[in-house]
Design a protein around this motif. Sequence first.
Motif: not given
Length: 492
Positions: A359-362, A367-368, A284-288
């Motif tokens: 957190r620089a990327f998410l 939830p990822s 799924g998208a969150h894991t990707s």
Amino acid sequence: MTQPASRSPSAAKRRDLTTGPIGSTLILFALPVLGSNALQSLNGSANAIWVSHALGEVALAATANANQIFFLMLGAVFGVSMAANIMIGQAIGAKDIAAARRVVGSCTTFFLALSLAVGAAGYLLTPAILSAMGTPAEARAEAITYLRVIFGAMPFFYFFTFLMMAQRGTGDSRTPFLFSALSVLLDVILNPLLILGVGPLPRMEIAGSATSTLIAQTVTLGAMLVFLYRRGSILVLRPSEWGLLKPDLVVVRALLLKGVPMGFQMIVVSVAAATMMGLVNRYGAHTSAAYGAATQLWTYVQMPAMALSAAVSAMVAQNVGAGRMDRVEKVARVGCLCAIVGAGVPIALLYVLDPWVLRAFLPGDSPSLPIAIHINSMVLWGFVPFGVAFIFSGVVRATGAVWPPLLAIIIALWVVRIPLANLLEPTLGADAIWLSFPIGSCTAVLLAGGYYLWGGWRKGRILPTTSPRGEAPDTGLSPPAGAKDVEPATAP
């Protein structure tokens, strides 16, 4: 009369890697290589930011698809560039300037012909290439526009890559770093100006991003050629030496036989990465997204080992040419120690700071984020043995032993990592994917280390350094025909 070695402009700029302390020499040589790699990664991130913010997600998807092809083309030529680097390094180490010039002449012709052929074929085949990749329909038109400009820039990219690697073969890693910095600076400045059409410049949108890269690469390549010519580098042939541009079949054969396996290794790694991405996408998208954020950090974690591997190859090539196998063994030991520290320190810091760095990327509430932290907890440590494997491979490749490192990476990725992930996935779920990374890395270091200890690479040479037609090797005491700046050899 020939100038003394201490006063030759060409000799003054070439670094002898066959003498002096190994540890400090290796680190000082590797730092500019590391800087060049980091700048290129930061440049790609900056360009992606401008495209996404100015033109939207569809444009970003278009550049992402086009860049996959671009990186594949650069990876393919990397091996041939490395072969040229090693041949030049061995000739410099042997103080055989005539052989070094023959390599430069043949490689110049080879890279010009190859880059023009790839650029023309790529321009014509761009739509078919993107169709084969399954590029989303809404991004297809912009991807075609972007990729065609990139293929137009390919001759400049290829020759720039050759010159960068060749300079490292002569013992100079600082000059490639400085010109790489110039290229990145120009690209970062021109990107928003050409995308948005600031001032008198036309608004080119996605073509502006690719055009900024084309202009930056062309200007930097021209400046580098002028610089090398003015300082008397052997990498730029004078008019009296243009006869060396006629391909030497021995050199071309070595380029292909040794360079193609090294280039194929990059392709093997790229295809394995795409395959692992396919496994991750099942969850799924969150894991990707978590995997994508984690891999951003992995890029920087691997950079010290990659830079050290390039430095080790340059040092070993010169010492092999000089017959200093005692120093080769020491370079390998110091390189492994530096790789362990170079990867271990940032990995240790990431284990402590991971939630904040990611957190620089998410976003903090994504939830990822916890998934990415979990991925790194299982994967990061594996880059230590993988870095050591890089060093072993860099050592043996510098003698011309290119097939064992290729076989080691094929086994580590395609016999161990990917099958293991598929085998354990029904039981462990996504953790099977993350676990396969360090296990594959340990396999790589065992295979590369085993060949380093017991393989026959110590007897290898990528190219004889004697002059053609049975002449004695060039010792610098008398210049080859047409050369005016050949300096006498210094004592080993």
